[in-house]
Scaffold this active site. Structure first.
Site, PDB file in Angstrom:
ATOM      1  N   GLY A   1     -13.045  -3.914   0.051  1.00  0.00           N
ATOM      2  CA  GLY A   1     -14.437  -3.656   0.136  1.00  0.00           C
ATOM      3  C   GLY A   1     -14.935  -2.456  -0.796  1.00  0.00           C
TER       4      GLY A   1
ATOM      5  N   ARG B   1       0.798  -1.309   0.063  1.00  0.00           N
ATOM      6  CA  ARG B   1       0.020   0.077   0.008  1.00  0.00           C
ATOM      7  C   ARG B   1       0.830   1.391   0.031  1.00  0.00           C
ATOM      8  NH1 ARG B   1      -4.753  -2.224   3.937  1.00  0.00           N
ATOM      9  NH2 ARG B   1      -5.914  -3.058   2.418  1.00  0.00           N
TER      10      ARG B   1
ATOM     11  N   LYS C   1     -18.774 -15.868   1.372  1.00  0.00           N
ATOM     12  CA  LYS C   1     -19.833 -15.677   1.647  1.00  0.00           C
ATOM     13  C   LYS C   1     -20.835 -14.870   0.314  1.00  0.00           C
ATOM     14  CE  LYS C   1     -20.451 -13.765   6.161  1.00  0.00           C
ATOM     15  NZ  LYS C   1     -19.762 -12.831   6.958  1.00  0.00           N
TER      16      LYS C   1
ATOM     17  N   GLY D   1      -9.572  -8.833  -1.197  1.00  0.00           N
ATOM     18  CA  GLY D   1      -8.002  -9.144  -0.561  1.00  0.00           C
ATOM     19  C   GLY D   1      -7.610 -10.628  -0.587  1.00  0.00           C
TER      20      GLY D   1
HETATM   21  P1  ADP Z   1     -12.118 -11.847  -1.363  1.00  0.00           P
HETATM   22  O1  ADP Z   1     -11.180 -11.197  -0.216  1.00  0.00           O
HETATM   23  O2  ADP Z   1     -10.996 -12.238  -2.451  1.00  0.00           O
HETATM   24  O3  ADP Z   1     -13.015 -11.121  -1.788  1.00  0.00           O
HETATM   25  P2  ADP Z   1     -13.420 -13.431   0.221  1.00  0.00           P
HETATM   26  O4  ADP Z   1     -13.248 -12.613   1.308  1.00  0.00           O
HETATM   27  O5  ADP Z   1     -14.843 -13.130  -0.064  1.00  0.00           O
HETATM   28  O6  ADP Z   1     -12.356 -13.273  -0.880  1.00  0.00           O
HETATM   29  O7  ADP Z   1     -13.192 -14.951   0.486  1.00  0.00           O
HETATM   30  C1  ADP Z   1     -12.198 -15.449   1.058  1.00  0.00           C
HETATM   31  C2  ADP Z   1     -12.144 -16.730   1.685  1.00  0.00           C
HETATM   32  O8  ADP Z   1     -13.155 -17.549   1.111  1.00  0.00           O
HETATM   33  C3  ADP Z   1     -11.051 -17.453   1.852  1.00  0.00           C
HETATM   34  O9  ADP Z   1     -10.544 -17.398   3.107  1.00  0.00           O
HETATM   35  C4  ADP Z   1     -11.390 -18.913   1.499  1.00  0.00           C
HETATM   36  O10 ADP Z   1     -10.829 -19.796   2.526  1.00  0.00           O
HETATM   37  C5  ADP Z   1     -12.758 -18.883   1.672  1.00  0.00           C
HETATM   38  N1  ADP Z   1     -13.522 -20.011   0.877  1.00  0.00           N
HETATM   39  C6  ADP Z   1     -13.319 -20.317  -0.392  1.00  0.00           C
HETATM   40  N2  ADP Z   1     -13.853 -21.440  -0.746  1.00  0.00           N
HETATM   41  C7  ADP Z   1     -14.455 -21.922   0.226  1.00  0.00           C
HETATM   42  C8  ADP Z   1     -15.543 -22.986   0.681  1.00  0.00           C
HETATM   43  N3  ADP Z   1     -15.622 -23.833  -0.430  1.00  0.00           N
HETATM   44  N4  ADP Z   1     -15.812 -23.022   1.502  1.00  0.00           N
HETATM   45  C9  ADP Z   1     -15.483 -22.304   2.714  1.00  0.00           C
HETATM   46  N5  ADP Z   1     -14.613 -21.220   2.546  1.00  0.00           N
HETATM   47  C10 ADP Z   1     -14.348 -21.048   1.399  1.00  0.00           C
HETATM   48 MG    MG Z   2     -11.647 -10.940   1.935  1.00  0.00          MG
END
Ligand code: ADP
Ligand code: MG
Length: 394
Positions: A374, A37, A198, A351
């Site tokens: 976010g 960053r 989620k 992230g």
């Molecule tokens: P980003 O930060 O890229 O937006 P998220 O915060 O939505 O992604 O999600 C990241 C998390 O999702 C990781 O910690 C990963 O372990 C979890 N994840 C991915 N696939 C699964 C799954 N099948 N079941 C549970 N958690 C999962």
């Molecule tokens: Mg995330």
């Protein structure tokens, strides 16, 4: 289009730059574990120095919740920034008040000063107008380069713009042009690949993007909720039952608009989510009741690649599996490799997704790696952010 620092004259001006120096610190040593960053803000800082601006940098760090907290001081950031710029950066122990005013008063053209953590004052997150006015009183111009905080209307991202001419920095400009490009005029076909934990975090973004893309691919934890909404048994997989109706809505809209929402065909399952466990690849119609989905399967990976092959634009957010455990990281790694080799505009946001690309050393091979988290998701959901809206139009 918003005005940027390239549209204004900064010579001899006091320029208040909101940056995102919210870097991860090692808990024991307080050392910076990742300075991405800080590096991301260098183009704007150098640009202003070279043109004789007096560069006043302000950021938050951690969650001090309106009180002075010794472990959330910006001192380590100042040291790293000095090293990266190769010059002495001044530092003052507050972001408003007499001490800050005196430090600004001592500045000459081309000097750089870092103010102390904005969130030592509760008024920052409350977007208190009096506090915003105090910040504004330090400067002649305002620059927002903190894309990662632009989804928050805080005193240093929104309030201050009421009192100063306000423009975007170079990082902000780069983010807005890459993500804005996805919304405004993507080369087609255009695919979005969504994964991560989620549905509830992503539902707004998925709905907005569904109206703009040619195909949506869903993996990761999200997929289990979509599969369950289709009537499949997903065992002990992470499911958000309160999101089942949203998932159905999305699939109905997909049919109505003829934009496929492609779900996994096969998945990797495990009885426990930990390293070293036995895993199996099963069809999504055959997930055992005592197992969880931990990654997408090999047929799904091939099927996703088939969908992406002809695409000229791909936006990816969210890991395809629980990639923190190497055994469950194959889907995510294959996808990243594929995107890195694809002859298309490729944008990665979120992230975890960004971390995964950087860990593989492939960040240079995708078109844009968004620094936003976010803010990235909210921009793709709403098309704008409070900290961007507040800047002057070009
Ligand atoms: P980003 O930060 O890229 O937006 P998220 O915060 O939505 O992604 O999600 C990241 C998390 O999702 C990781 O910690 C990963 O372990 C979890 N994840 C991915 N696939 C699964 C799954 N099948 N079941 C549970 N958690 C999962
Ligand atoms: Mg995330």
């Amino acid at each position: 289009m918003k005005k940027t620092i390239r549209d204004i004259d900064v010579r001899g001006k006091r320029v208040f730059v909101r940056v995102d120096f919210n870097v991860p610190l090692e808990s024991e040593t307080g050392r910076i574990s990742d300075d991405t960053r800080i590096r991301a803000s260098l183009p704007t800082i150098r640009y202003l120095i070279e043109r004789g601006g007096r560069v006043i940098l302000a950021s938050h760090l951690g969650r001090p919740r309106g009180k002075v907290s010794e472990d959330a001081r910006l001192k380590p950031v100042v040291e790293r920034l000095s090293a990266l710029l190769g010059l002495t950066v001044a530092y003052v122990g507050d972001c408003v008040g007499p001490e800050a005013e005196a430090a600004v008063g001592r500045m000459r053209d081309g000097d750089v000063l870092v103010l102390e953590n904005l969130r030592f004052h509760a008024e920052e997150e409350k977007n208190d107008p009096g506090f915003a006015r105090k910040l504004a009183a330090l400067a002649d111009l305002y620059v927002n380069d903190a894309f990662g905080t632009a989804h928050r209307a805080h005193a240093s991202t929104e309030g201050i713009t009421h009192y100063l001419p306000s423009v975007a920095g170079l990082l902000m400009e780069k983010e807005l042009s890459a993500l804005g490009g996805l919304l405004a005029s993507p080369a087609r076909p255009f695919a979005c690949v969504f994964g991560g934990a989620k549905v509830s975090d992503k539902v707004g973004m998925i709905k907005n993007m569904l109206a703009r893309v040619d195909v949506v691919l869903v993996g990761g934890g999200l997929a289990a909720t979509f599969l369950k909404a289709r009537g499949l048994d997903v065992g002990k997989s992470l499911v958000e039952d309160e999101m089942l109706s949203e998932a159905l809505d999305i699939m109905r809209e997909s049919t109505r608009a003829s934009v496929p929402v492609v779900l996994p065909l096969d998945v990797l399952v495990a009885r426990e989510v930990k390293a070293g466990v036995r895993t199996a690849v099963v069809q999504t119609t055959g997930v055992p009741p005592d197992a969880s989905i931990v990654d997408i399967g090999p047929r799904t990976i091939e099927h996703f690649f088939g969908r992406l092959e002809a695409c000229r634009t791909v936006m990816w957010n969210g890991p395809m599996g629980i990639y923190e455990i190497p055994q469950f990281a194959l889907g995510t790694k294959c996808l990243i490799n594929y995107l890195a080799g694809l002859n298309a505009v490729t944008v990665v946001g979120g992230g975890s997704s960004v971390d995964a690309v950087q860990d593989m050393g492939l960040a240079e091979l995708v078109t844009h790696v968004s620094t936003g988290g976010g803010a990235t998701l909210e921009l793709l959901e709403k098309g704008t952010l409070p900290g961007v809206e507040a800047l002057n139009d070009a």
